[in-house]
Write a protein that holds these residues in place. Structure first.
Motif, PDB file in Angstrom:
ATOM      1  N   GLU A  61      -0.403   3.454  -3.502  1.00  0.00           N
ATOM      2  CA  GLU A  61       0.781   2.586  -3.475  1.00  0.00           C
ATOM      3  C   GLU A  61       1.491   2.859  -2.153  1.00  0.00           C
ATOM      4  O   GLU A  61       2.068   3.925  -1.946  1.00  0.00           O
ATOM      5  N   PHE A  64       6.414   2.697  -2.369  1.00  0.00           N
ATOM      6  CA  PHE A  64       6.698   2.638  -3.801  1.00  0.00           C
ATOM      7  C   PHE A  64       8.144   2.336  -4.164  1.00  0.00           C
ATOM      8  O   PHE A  64       8.441   1.980  -5.291  1.00  0.00           O
ATOM      9  N   GLY A 156       0.817  -3.137  -4.727  1.00  0.00           N
ATOM     10  CA  GLY A 156       2.217  -3.012  -4.381  1.00  0.00           C
ATOM     11  C   GLY A 156       2.834  -4.269  -3.821  1.00  0.00           C
ATOM     12  O   GLY A 156       2.252  -5.363  -3.859  1.00  0.00           O
TER      13      GLY A 156
END
Length: 568
Positions: A61, A64, A156
């Motif tokens: 990710e 984040f 993401g």
């Protein structure tokens, strides 16, 4: 993946990165928060599901933020691990399963605390939870941080930050590292490149992001990268869907891109944002064989085509565009010129009521703006713009124009603080764009940038266009006939195909998209059709413009069906 900074650039780059890491403005950080229903939809599309041995996979990710993706990822990971290894060691089994990066200090610590709370709520002791969080989470610049190994999943919502908000040393470092950081590329572009390069051989990337790069100029290198090395598996158009917790101007889209041989792309448009609808749609998009009776998902072959814009409309529309591309020259190749009006950098100083501009008469020009053409015809409101240039393109000598000098000096504080004035102080009174006197006297078609429909207005050669207007001139084409073509559904399809859409369904009628329109050469247009086109434009008869354009392009009955009711 790791990039070493040389000794000379390292201090400036690290300082610039630290500036962003402590920035409090959400716009500067590009933080947009994704709704949980959409997060689960993307995880499902990417295949990060609890029926898989997720503890044996690796997920990345890259930004984040508040944990919109990270928290659901951890919950899925823990549930899948507990089902597969009820007596396993969390640290040994899970320590390598997740890597997540966040630049912003406060956001990092806040989300890390939430991760620790989640892990402890799931039954882990404090030491194990802390050790896992330390392995999983890192604070730093994803685009400069080292990444060890490859990842089966990258998911993401990459930050949407415009170039002008990126500190120059950092922007320079990004440009030197990422081939896709081209032209006016926003920050999410190198996030795509870096993330794609981190995919394993069977890896899949699932992003929700602005769709501008799929069609505009700066997205060309990234489109080419995807076309050459990856497969665009899924595209979900999120036009007018509340995918985020806040409103965004540019439309987002969800893309699933895999490291595998190219094939057909599955496409869905404007899904309802509720768990049931999105779960059903995810199953359709991932189905080995697409059911024939579904209208929610369709497949298109050859969406990616080198650096060319992605044509994501219907297969019939795409076939029409491709045929016209092969058959006709681009607008400027057919003897037309596309330009944009003057940018002054200080409209409050350079633009005023024409009669109120107390300067020498030959130093001002009547100005046309978007407000003058809202009716579809020019209705000049009396604005004027100062022209500080001679016909040869040099700046005038203010000593020869005492009224102009007095006027400009009274506004020097505003004019001189512009970037172009600071860069060349001796030329402090120039407009950003050079004013070409001949353009005012030249007949032209005027086109506002953002419109829901084509808004093409004929101007007979008396006014100079403002920066919020594009213009088309031609020494070959009759402009009234050309106006009919540009008002037609064919042009609308060209622009809709190549341009990005904005909130409310508005399209961008920018020069880069206008130049991609294909038209025949004027010499190849029959005399009778020339007259038909011109008359349709003068009457502003949309149906007549469409019918004349269909004849101009020699569209078949099937091709006309691509235009819906327009093609009847």
């Amino acid at each position: 993946m790791s990039f070493a900074l040389n000794a000379a650039q390292k201090p400036a780059v690290l300082a610039a990165s630290e500036t962003l890491a402590t920035e409090s403005e959400i716009e500067t950080r590009g933080a947009v928060f994704t709704r949980s229903e959409v997060v689960d939809f993307i995880l499902d599309l990417a295949g990060y599901t609890e029926d898989q041995p997720l503890h044996e996979r690796r997920l990345l990710e890259p930004s984040f933020g508040g944990g919109d993706f990270l928290i659901p990822v951890i919950e899925r990971l823990l549930n899948a691990w507990r089902a597969a290894r009820p007596n396993g060691s969390a640290l040994n089994d899970l320590g390598n399963a997740l890597r997540a990066v966040e630049l912003h200090h406060d956001t990092f610590h806040h989300t890390r605390a939430n991760v620790l709370t989640l892990l402890e709520r799931k039954g882990m002791n404090t030491n194990t939870a802390t050790a896992l969080a330390d392995r999983w989470l890192s604070q730093g610049d994803f685009l400069l941080a080292p990444l060890e190994g490859k990842f089966n999943f990258v998911v993401g919502n990459p930050p949407y930050v415009r170039q002008e908000l990126i500190p120059p040393p950092l922007l320079s470092a990004y440009r030197s590292r990422y081939q896709t950081m081209y032209d006016r590329a926003d920050l999410y572009i190198p996030f795509f490149e870096c993330s794609l390069s981190a995919l394993s051989d069977d890896g899949r990337l699932g992003f929700i992001c602005a769709d501008r790069w799929m069609k505009n100029r700066y997205g060309g290198p990234l489109r080419n990268l995807v076309a050459e090395r990856f497969h665009l598996k899924v595209y979900v158009d999120m036009v007018d869907t509340p995918a985020f917790h806040s409103d965004v101007i540019a439309y987002p889209a969800i893309t699933i891109i895999s490291r595998e041989a190219p094939g057909a792309t599955r496409i869905a448009h404007r899904p309802g944002i509720d768990r049931s609808t999105l779960s059903t749609l995810a199953n359709l998009l991932r189905s080995p064989v697409l059911p024939k009776e579904t209208n929610a998902v369709r497949e298109l072959a050859r969406v990616t085509n080198g650096a060319e814009p992605w044509l994501l409309e219907s297969s019939v529309q795409m076939a029409v565009i491709r045929r016209l591309e092969r058959s006709f020259p681009a607008l400027e190749e057919a003897g037309c010129k596309v330009g944009i009006g003057v940018a002054t950098g200080a409209d409050e100083a350079f633009i005023n009521d024409f009669d109120a501009l107390d300067i020498e008469p030959d130093r001002k020009l009547p100005l046309v703006t978007t407000k003058d053409i809202v009716s579809g015809e020019v209705k000049w409101r009396g604005q004027g713009v100062i022209n500080p240039f001679t016909e040869s393109g040099k700046l005038v000598d203010l000593n020869q124009y005492p009224r102009l000098r007095r006027y400009l000096e009274a506004r020097r504080d505003v004019i001189a603080k512009r970037h172009c004035a600071r860069k060349a102080p001796v030329n402090w009174y120039r407009t950003i764009d050079r004013i070409t006197l001949a353009l005012a006297a030249q007949p032209k078609l005027l086109i506002p940038d953002i419109k829901g429909e084509a808004h093409i207005v004929f101007e007979g050669g008396e006014l100079y266009p403002h920066h919020n207007l594009y213009y088309v001139t031609s020494g070959d084409w009759d402009l009234r006939a050309l106006q009919a073509v540009l008002l037609s559904a064919v042009t609308r399809l060209f622009v809709a195909t190549y341009s990005t859409k904005m909130r409310g369904g508005f399209m961008r009628f920018q020069a880069q998209y206008l130049r991609r329109i294909r038209i025949p050469r004027w010499a190849d247009v029959p005399e009778s059709l020339r007259q038909t086109l011109a008359e349709a434009a003068i009457k502003r008869d949309a149906h007549a413009c469409n019918q004349a354009a269909f004849m101009l392009y020699n569209l078949s009955h099937e091709e006309r069906s691509a235009f819906g009711n327009d093609g009847e």
